[in-house]
Design a protein around this motif. Structure first.
Motif, PDB file in Angstrom:
ATOM      1  N   UNK A 111       0.865  -1.184   0.000  1.00 21.29           N
ATOM      2  CA  UNK A 111       0.000   0.000   0.000  1.00 21.29           C
ATOM      3  C   UNK A 111       0.899   1.230   0.000  1.00 21.29           C
ATOM      4  N   UNK A 112       0.441   2.272  -0.694  1.00 14.81           N
ATOM      5  CA  UNK A 112       1.216   3.511  -0.763  1.00 14.81           C
ATOM      6  C   UNK A 112       0.248   4.687  -0.710  1.00 14.81           C
ATOM      7  N   UNK A 113       0.589   5.691   0.076  1.00 14.56           N
ATOM      8  CA  UNK A 113      -0.243   6.891   0.183  1.00 14.56           C
ATOM      9  C   UNK A 113      -0.427   7.512  -1.195  1.00 14.56           C
ATOM     10  N   UNK A 114      -1.641   7.929  -1.494  1.00 15.11           N
ATOM     11  CA  UNK A 114      -1.919   8.522  -2.810  1.00 15.11           C
ATOM     12  C   UNK A 114      -1.114   9.802  -3.024  1.00 15.11           C
ATOM     13  N   UNK A 115      -0.683  10.434  -1.947  1.00 13.58           N
ATOM     14  CA  UNK A 115       0.114  11.655  -2.051  1.00 13.58           C
ATOM     15  C   UNK A 115       1.591  11.378  -2.320  1.00 13.58           C
ATOM     16  N   UNK A 116       2.022  10.131  -2.163  1.00 13.69           N
ATOM     17  CA  UNK A 116       3.426   9.778  -2.348  1.00 13.69           C
ATOM     18  C   UNK A 116       3.651   9.333  -3.798  1.00 13.69           C
ATOM     19  N   UNK A 117       3.623  10.294  -4.699  1.00 14.98           N
ATOM     20  CA  UNK A 117       3.688   9.979  -6.124  1.00 14.98           C
ATOM     21  C   UNK A 117       5.036   9.376  -6.536  1.00 14.98           C
ATOM     22  N   UNK A 118       6.110   9.749  -5.867  1.00 14.31           N
ATOM     23  CA  UNK A 118       7.424   9.187  -6.210  1.00 14.31           C
ATOM     24  C   UNK A 118       7.445   7.692  -5.943  1.00 14.31           C
ATOM     25  N   UNK A 119       6.988   7.273  -4.759  1.00 12.86           N
ATOM     26  CA  UNK A 119       6.948   5.840  -4.436  1.00 12.86           C
ATOM     27  C   UNK A 119       5.958   5.118  -5.343  1.00 12.86           C
ATOM     28  N   UNK A 120       4.811   5.722  -5.583  1.00 16.83           N
ATOM     29  CA  UNK A 120       3.803   5.105  -6.443  1.00 16.83           C
ATOM     30  C   UNK A 120       4.379   4.825  -7.837  1.00 16.83           C
ATOM     31  N   UNK A 121       5.064   5.798  -8.406  1.00 14.92           N
ATOM     32  CA  UNK A 121       5.649   5.621  -9.742  1.00 14.92           C
ATOM     33  C   UNK A 121       6.767   4.576  -9.721  1.00 14.92           C
ATOM     34  N   UNK A 122       7.534   4.528  -8.654  1.00 16.73           N
ATOM     35  CA  UNK A 122       8.567   3.495  -8.526  1.00 16.73           C
ATOM     36  C   UNK A 122       7.917   2.113  -8.546  1.00 16.73           C
ATOM     37  N   UNK A 123       6.891   1.924  -7.732  1.00 17.30           N
ATOM     38  CA  UNK A 123       6.237   0.613  -7.660  1.00 17.30           C
ATOM     39  C   UNK A 123       5.620   0.239  -9.007  1.00 17.30           C
ATOM     40  N   UNK A 124       5.009   1.195  -9.678  1.00 12.49           N
ATOM     41  CA  UNK A 124       4.439   0.918 -11.011  1.00 12.49           C
ATOM     42  C   UNK A 124       5.535   0.494 -11.984  1.00 12.49           C
ATOM     43  N   UNK A 125       6.673   1.163 -11.931  1.00 11.15           N
ATOM     44  CA  UNK A 125       7.771   0.832 -12.851  1.00 11.15           C
ATOM     45  C   UNK A 125       8.343  -0.559 -12.581  1.00 11.15           C
ATOM     46  N   UNK A 126       8.133  -1.077 -11.380  1.00  8.83           N
ATOM     47  CA  UNK A 126       8.588  -2.418 -11.023  1.00  8.83           C
ATOM     48  C   UNK A 126       7.531  -3.481 -11.332  1.00  8.83           C
ATOM     49  N   UNK A 127       6.390  -3.050 -11.888  1.00  8.76           N
ATOM     50  CA  UNK A 127       5.365  -4.004 -12.295  1.00  8.76           C
ATOM     51  C   UNK A 127       4.155  -4.095 -11.388  1.00  8.76           C
ATOM     52  N   UNK A 128       4.123  -3.338 -10.304  1.00 15.11           N
ATOM     53  CA  UNK A 128       2.952  -3.337  -9.422  1.00 15.11           C
ATOM     54  C   UNK A 128       1.798  -2.619 -10.113  1.00 15.11           C
ATOM     55  N   UNK A 129       0.595  -3.121  -9.913  1.00 14.17           N
ATOM     56  CA  UNK A 129      -0.618  -2.514 -10.462  1.00 14.17           C
ATOM     57  C   UNK A 129      -1.552  -2.141  -9.318  1.00 14.17           C
ATOM     58  N   UNK A 130      -2.276  -1.043  -9.482  1.00 10.66           N
ATOM     59  CA  UNK A 130      -3.264  -0.633  -8.485  1.00 10.66           C
ATOM     60  C   UNK A 130      -4.512  -1.482  -8.660  1.00 10.66           C
ATOM     61  N   UNK A 131      -4.967  -2.100  -7.582  1.00 13.76           N
ATOM     62  CA  UNK A 131      -6.204  -2.873  -7.648  1.00 13.76           C
ATOM     63  C   UNK A 131      -7.337  -2.189  -6.893  1.00 13.76           C
ATOM     64  N   UNK A 132      -7.011  -1.116  -6.188  1.00 11.88           N
ATOM     65  CA  UNK A 132      -8.028  -0.364  -5.469  1.00 11.88           C
ATOM     66  C   UNK A 132      -7.396   0.777  -4.697  1.00 11.88           C
ATOM     67  N   UNK A 133      -8.239   1.666  -4.225  1.00 11.88           N
ATOM     68  CA  UNK A 133      -7.776   2.773  -3.393  1.00 11.88           C
ATOM     69  C   UNK A 133      -8.655   2.822  -2.158  1.00 11.88           C
ATOM     70  N   UNK A 134      -8.014   2.763  -1.004  1.00 16.07           N
ATOM     71  CA  UNK A 134      -8.745   2.813   0.266  1.00 16.07           C
ATOM     72  C   UNK A 134      -8.841   4.261   0.725  1.00 16.07           C
ATOM     73  N   UNK A 135     -10.056   4.804   0.745  1.00 17.76           N
ATOM     74  CA  UNK A 135     -10.208   6.168   1.243  1.00 17.76           C
ATOM     75  C   UNK A 135     -10.017   6.195   2.765  1.00 17.76           C
ATOM     76  N   UNK A 136      -9.387   7.247   3.239  1.00 16.73           N
ATOM     77  CA  UNK A 136      -9.180   7.442   4.676  1.00 16.73           C
ATOM     78  C   UNK A 136      -8.504   6.230   5.325  1.00 16.73           C
ATOM     79  N   UNK A 137      -7.511   5.670   4.656  1.00 19.16           N
ATOM     80  CA  UNK A 137      -6.803   4.502   5.175  1.00 19.16           C
ATOM     81  C   UNK A 137      -6.077   4.823   6.479  1.00 19.16           C
ATOM     82  N   UNK A 138      -5.547   6.036   6.573  1.00 21.70           N
ATOM     83  CA  UNK A 138      -4.839   6.476   7.777  1.00 21.70           C
ATOM     84  C   UNK A 138      -5.386   7.818   8.220  1.00 21.70           C
TER      85      UNK A 138
END
Length: 185
Positions: free
Chosen positions: A141-168
């Motif tokens: 899981x990665x915070x939607x505001x953490x775009x750098x980590x999100x893009x890193x994970x996508x580049x490694x082949x991870x795909x988003x399967x959902x977004x949890x609102x108010x996760x933290x």
């Protein structure tokens, strides 16, 4: 160029002048300090609050590192002797869930960001995880505001399967998290 040599708990890999290896109980103090720094400086990125973490001792960390279940490990990135990055891989142990694992607590010290350390650290985790028998997919899981980590994970082949609102909830602010999966088989 990557040089490798065997250690007692796996391999040390040297990449970009950094060393990457599985952490062991002798790394507990360094791990404790880096983990606390992560929780204090990146409050929206982690589910654990610093005050919850501070109740754990270095000895608690050593025990956790020693007693990880089969297939689970904490990977560390080192610049010389200094621990500068961490990532935890937890393989599920229940019969009906052994086909999956989770990556938690990925963090690179601010002084080493922008140098590819996070990518190299994640690649080390994935390289060690992929050969595990019966492992079908890896979740994180990665915070939607953490775009750098999100893009890193996508580049490694991870795909988003959902977004949890108010996760933290961090103070009065809510943080949404992207739930991501890397399918191995």
């Amino acid at each position: 160029m990557t040089a490798e040599r065997c250690t007692t708990r796996g391999k040390i890999r040297h990449t970009m002048g950094m060393n990457f290896r599985e952490l062991n109980p002798s790394d507990a103090a360094a791990y404790w300090n880096v983990r606390l720094e992560a929780l204090e400086t990146e409050r929206e990125a982690f589910g654990k609050a610093p005050e919850e973490f501070r109740v754990l001792s270095v000895e608690d960390m050593a025990t956790r590192l020693r007693d990880m279940s089969d297939g689970s490990f904490c990977m560390g990135g080192f610049d010389g002797e200094a621990l500068i990055g961490i990532a935890t891989f937890i393989r599920e142990t229940r019969v009906k869930e052994q086909h999956k694992a989770h990556i938690y607590g990925v963090y690179v010290k601010a002084s080493h960001r922008g140098r590819g350390v996070g990518r190299a650290l994640m690649q080390q985790v994935l390289d060690r995880a992929r050969p595990q028998a019966g492992l079908d997919h890896i979740l994180l899981a990665v915070a939607t505001t953490n775009t750098t980590a999100f893009e890193l994970y996508r580049s490694l082949g991870f795909e988003t399967w959902g977004t949890e609102p108010h996760a933290l909830r961090v103070g009065d602010k809510f943080v949404d998290e992207h739930q991501m999966v890397l399918r191995l088989r």
